[in-house]
Design a protein around this motif. Structure first.
Motif, PDB file in Angstrom:
ATOM      1  N   GLY A  73       0.746  -1.157   0.109  1.00 29.14           N
ATOM      2  CA  GLY A  73       0.131  -0.166   0.008  1.00 29.14           C
ATOM      3  C   GLY A  73       0.848   1.245  -0.066  1.00 29.14           C
ATOM      4  O   GLY A  73       1.932   1.237   0.366  1.00 29.14           O
ATOM      5  N   ARG A  74       0.316   2.578  -0.255  1.00 30.82           N
ATOM      6  CA  ARG A  74       1.119   3.915  -0.456  1.00 30.82           C
ATOM      7  C   ARG A  74       1.307   4.127   0.956  1.00 30.82           C
ATOM      8  O   ARG A  74       0.602   3.883   1.892  1.00 30.82           O
ATOM      9  CB  ARG A  74      -0.048   4.476  -0.913  1.00 30.82           C
ATOM     10  N   ALA A  77      -0.860   6.432   2.495  1.00 34.46           N
ATOM     11  CA  ALA A  77      -2.372   6.148   2.612  1.00 34.46           C
ATOM     12  C   ALA A  77      -2.923   6.728   3.995  1.00 34.46           C
ATOM     13  O   ALA A  77      -2.184   6.923   5.109  1.00 34.46           O
ATOM     14  CB  ALA A  77      -2.445   4.572   2.705  1.00 34.46           C
ATOM     15  N   LYS A 105      -7.743  -6.036  -2.033  1.00 39.25           N
ATOM     16  CA  LYS A 105      -8.306  -5.785  -3.066  1.00 39.25           C
ATOM     17  C   LYS A 105      -9.373  -4.674  -2.919  1.00 39.25           C
ATOM     18  O   LYS A 105      -9.364  -4.028  -3.853  1.00 39.25           O
ATOM     19  CB  LYS A 105      -9.302  -6.916  -3.355  1.00 39.25           C
ATOM     20  N   LYS A 106     -10.027  -4.354  -1.649  1.00 42.52           N
ATOM     21  CA  LYS A 106     -11.012  -3.418  -1.741  1.00 42.52           C
ATOM     22  C   LYS A 106     -10.340  -2.029  -1.237  1.00 42.52           C
ATOM     23  O   LYS A 106     -10.808  -0.883  -1.442  1.00 42.52           O
ATOM     24  CB  LYS A 106     -11.974  -3.640  -0.609  1.00 42.52           C
ATOM     25  N   HIS A 107      -9.514  -2.164  -0.468  1.00 48.15           N
ATOM     26  CA  HIS A 107      -8.921  -0.880   0.072  1.00 48.15           C
ATOM     27  C   HIS A 107      -7.400  -0.467  -0.024  1.00 48.15           C
ATOM     28  O   HIS A 107      -7.221   0.688  -0.002  1.00 48.15           O
ATOM     29  CB  HIS A 107      -9.182  -0.902   1.640  1.00 48.15           C
ATOM     30  N   ALA A 109      -5.884  -1.325  -2.912  1.00 49.09           N
ATOM     31  CA  ALA A 109      -5.877  -0.919  -4.250  1.00 49.09           C
ATOM     32  C   ALA A 109      -6.498   0.300  -4.466  1.00 49.09           C
ATOM     33  O   ALA A 109      -6.071   0.987  -5.470  1.00 49.09           O
ATOM     34  CB  ALA A 109      -6.879  -2.023  -4.989  1.00 49.09           C
ATOM     35  N   ASP A 110      -7.507   0.896  -3.924  1.00 47.12           N
ATOM     36  CA  ASP A 110      -7.843   2.077  -4.178  1.00 47.12           C
ATOM     37  C   ASP A 110      -7.068   3.398  -3.299  1.00 47.12           C
ATOM     38  O   ASP A 110      -7.457   4.606  -3.299  1.00 47.12           O
ATOM     39  CB  ASP A 110      -9.512   2.343  -3.678  1.00 47.12           C
ATOM     40  N   GLY A 111      -6.163   2.870  -2.503  1.00 47.61           N
ATOM     41  CA  GLY A 111      -5.230   3.860  -1.880  1.00 47.61           C
ATOM     42  C   GLY A 111      -5.690   4.316  -0.491  1.00 47.61           C
ATOM     43  O   GLY A 111      -5.041   5.169   0.056  1.00 47.61           O
ATOM     44  N   THR A 112      -6.630   3.722   0.183  1.00 48.55           N
ATOM     45  CA  THR A 112      -6.974   4.074   1.241  1.00 48.55           C
ATOM     46  C   THR A 112      -6.179   3.379   2.377  1.00 48.55           C
ATOM     47  O   THR A 112      -5.941   4.060   3.437  1.00 48.55           O
ATOM     48  CB  THR A 112      -8.563   3.591   1.495  1.00 48.55           C
ATOM     49  N   THR A 228     -13.656  -3.694   7.765  1.00 46.03           N
ATOM     50  CA  THR A 228     -14.118  -2.640   6.757  1.00 46.03           C
ATOM     51  C   THR A 228     -14.733  -1.487   7.663  1.00 46.03           C
ATOM     52  O   THR A 228     -14.378  -0.319   7.042  1.00 46.03           O
ATOM     53  CB  THR A 228     -15.096  -3.301   5.816  1.00 46.03           C
ATOM     54  N   LYS A 235     -10.838   6.389   7.860  1.00 45.54           N
ATOM     55  CA  LYS A 235     -10.641   7.337   6.786  1.00 45.54           C
ATOM     56  C   LYS A 235     -11.355   8.410   7.042  1.00 45.54           C
ATOM     57  O   LYS A 235     -10.860   9.510   6.652  1.00 45.54           O
ATOM     58  CB  LYS A 235     -11.248   6.652   5.496  1.00 45.54           C
TER      59      LYS A 235
END
Length: 241
Positions: A73-74, A77, A105-107, A109-112, A228, A235
């Protein structure tokens, strides 16, 4: 560090960290602690004045190193999940198989989300050997693949003696097995393991898996929905800062 020392080592912790453990419930992490780990969570020693914001101290444990081989991950993030885990821990395996891939896959991948692994072996010499092997695989950018192979259903029952670790390295397609073997036995692997262990013990971790999500503890292999919801809340809070 031999397992007899790992599970019974008295902790030298500051009052600020002790307050964090008490306030945030870290000392209650009991997902899969070995039977002899009771004394591992007790603190002792001279202490300084408590810090005003122990939650911030725990949040600051996120390393956010761009070159971290045991992270995904970033680095920037908004949410960081720190995972203290053991390759011989059944609940850790359940999380690795059932929950972590969905989080990626869900979090991720979207940068969160960023996930940072901490080797926290508490089940003896083979746990420690597997931790060093995972670190060694990471030096060749194969940590994720080694992690998946070591946590595959039925893998821990085969043990983590050196021949098995080499087999896992082959499964993970670690390119240079000679380097892998040398790295696994080297001083850098031992130092990296010690750093992770000392961090966990310092904040009161006594069982695996244990997590910090932006500084807040999550105990055990909770369902995906629990992670989640916690990620969504973290976030939203990060967006307000």
């Amino acid at each position: 560090m031999p397992s007899s020392k790992t599970s019974t080592k008295p902790l030298q912790i500051s009052a600020g960290v002790a307050l964090a453990a008490i306030t945030l419930g870290i000392v209650s992490w009991q997902a899969s602690a070995p039977a002899d780990s009771g004394s591992a969570g007790s603190g002792s020693g001279a202490v300084a004045a408590p810090r005003a914001d122990p939650a911030a101290e725990l949040k600051a444990l996120a390393r956010r190193e761009a070159g971290d081989k045991l992270a995904v991950g970033r680095a920037d993030a908004p949410v960081v999940l720190i995972e203290y885990s053991d390759f011989k821990c059944g609940y850790c395996g359940k999380f690795a198989r059932d929950t972590e891939p969905e989080l990626v896959k869900k979090h991720v991948a979207d940068g969160t989300l960023r996930i940072e692994w901490r080797n926290f072996p508490i089940f003896g010499a083979e746990s420690e050997a597997a931790a060093k092997a995972a670190w060694a695989a990471g030096q060749q950018d194969r940590f994720d693949a080694f992690h998946a192979a070591a946590y595959a259903d039925g893998s821990k029952e085969k043990g983590f003696a050196e021949p098995r670790l080499l087999e896992l390295a082959r499964e993970a397609e670690v390119p240079d097995l000679e380097r892998f073997t040398a790295d696994m036995a080297g001083e850098q692997a031992a130092a990296a393991l010690k750093k992770d262990q000392e961090e966990g013990y310092r904040i009161g971790v006594t069982s695996t898996p244990s997590f910090l999500l932006n500084g807040r503890p999550i105990a055990g292999a909770q369902p995906l929905d629990a992670f989640t919801a916690a990620i969504a809340k973290a976030k939203a809070e990060a967006a307000k800062q």
